[in-house]
Design an enzyme around this catalytic site. Structure first.
Site, short mmCIF file in Angstrom:
data_model
loop_
_atom_site.label_atom_id
_atom_site.label_comp_id
_atom_site.label_asym_id
_atom_site.label_seq_id
_atom_site.Cartn_x
_atom_site.Cartn_y
_atom_site.Cartn_z
N ASP A 1 0.81 -1.32 0.01
CA ASP A 1 0.18 -0.11 0.17
C ASP A 1 1.09 1.30 -0.06
O ASP A 1 1.36 1.50 1.10
CB ASP A 1 -0.94 -0.14 1.20
CG ASP A 1 -1.72 1.33 1.20
OD1 ASP A 1 -2.17 1.74 0.00
OD2 ASP A 1 -2.12 1.51 2.26
N GLU B 1 -1.43 -1.24 -4.69
CA GLU B 1 -2.69 -0.78 -4.60
C GLU B 1 -2.33 0.65 -5.59
O GLU B 1 -1.47 1.19 -5.45
CB GLU B 1 -3.19 -0.12 -3.51
CG GLU B 1 -4.48 0.52 -3.60
CD GLU B 1 -5.09 0.74 -2.54
OE1 GLU B 1 -5.98 -0.37 -1.56
OE2 GLU B 1 -4.95 1.82 -1.64
N ASP C 1 -2.49 1.12 7.26
CA ASP C 1 -1.67 0.84 6.00
C ASP C 1 -1.26 -0.60 5.86
O ASP C 1 -1.25 -1.27 4.85
CB ASP C 1 -0.66 1.65 6.00
CG ASP C 1 -1.01 3.15 6.18
OD1 ASP C 1 -1.41 3.91 5.26
OD2 ASP C 1 -1.28 3.69 7.44
#
Length: 190
Positions: free
Chosen positions: A18, A78, A151
Site C-alpha cells: 500500500d 494498490e 496501512d
C-alpha cells in the site's frame, strides 16, 4: 477401481504493498492451494525523513530487504487514488514507482489493483472503509489484533485481492514489448 487424482498444492508468496509517502504498508501472504496465511505485515515509517528523495531511497531499501528475506513470487500494489492535489499524487506515484523498481530489479512480476477493486475483492463492497477492510481481514486471515496503522492491513488486502484474482488483472512488468507479449501469448493472434 477408479484412479485417484494426485492433487498438487503449489506454494507461493505474495507481497502486497500500500504505497505512501509518510507510511507505506506491506503484507506477505503464503498461499498453499486455496488457503492463505500471513507471513508478516507492517508499515515503513517515512515521516521522519526530511526530504522526498531520502524517503524514496528508504522505500527502495526496505522493499528490497523484504524481497531478499521472503523471496515473493509476485508483488501486488494498490494503484494511487486520484485526488485533487497534484503534488501529493506526484509524490505518491514516485513512491509506488520506487517500490515497483525494487521488485522489477529482482524480476518479480507486478500487478496493480485499484483501491475499489481491492475493497470489492475483500469485502464485497468497493466503497468499504479502511476499518471494514481490516475487520474482514481479521476474520479471513485470523488476525488476533488489528494494528494501529491500517496501512498494514490495506497491504494485506492488496495481497489477498491478488490471490483471489490469481494475478490476472492489469499485470505489469511481464511483457517487455510486442515480441515478449507474443511469446507469452502464442495463441493470441490465431
Amino acid at each position: 477401481m477408479g484412479k485417484i487424482a494426485k492433487i498438487e498444492v503449489k506454494e507461493k508468496i505474495i507481497l502486497g504493498i500500500d504505497p505512501g509517502t509518510n507510511v507505506m504498508g506491506y503484507g506477505l501472504l503464503m498461499v498453499e492451494g486455496k488457503s492463505c496465511r500471513i507471513l508478516q505485515y507492517g508499515v515503513i515509517h517515512l515521516k521522519k525523513y526530511s526530504t522526498h528523495e531520502l524517503k524514496l531511497k528508504k522505500i527502495y531499501e526496505r522493499i528490497t530487504g523484504i524481497i531478499d528475506e521472503f523471496h515473493p513470487d509476485s508483488v501486488a500494489l494498490e494503484a494511487p487514488f486520484f485526488g485533487v492535489n497534484v503534488q501529493s499524487m506526484l509524490k505518491l506515484g514516485r513512491a509506488q514507482g520506487v517500490a515497483m523498481a525494487a521488485a522489477l530489479a529482482q524480476d518479480i512480476p507486478i500487478t496493480e489493483y485499484s483501491p475499489k477493486k481491492v475493497k470489492q475483492s475483500v469485502t464485497g463492497n468497493g466503497n468499504a472503509s479502511k476499518i471494514q477492510v481490516a475487520e474482514m481481514l481479521k476474520n479471513l486471515l485470523n488476525i488476533d489484533e488489528l494494528p494501529k496503522l491500517l496501512d498494514a492491513t490495506d497491504a494485506l488486502a492488496v495481497a489477498l485481492c491478488h490471490h483471489f484474482h490469481d494475478g490476472r488483472l492489469q499485470t505489469r512488468g511481464r511483457s517487455a514489448g510486442w515480441k515478449s507479449f507474443l511469446e507469452e501469448n502464442p495463441n493470441r493472434l490465431k
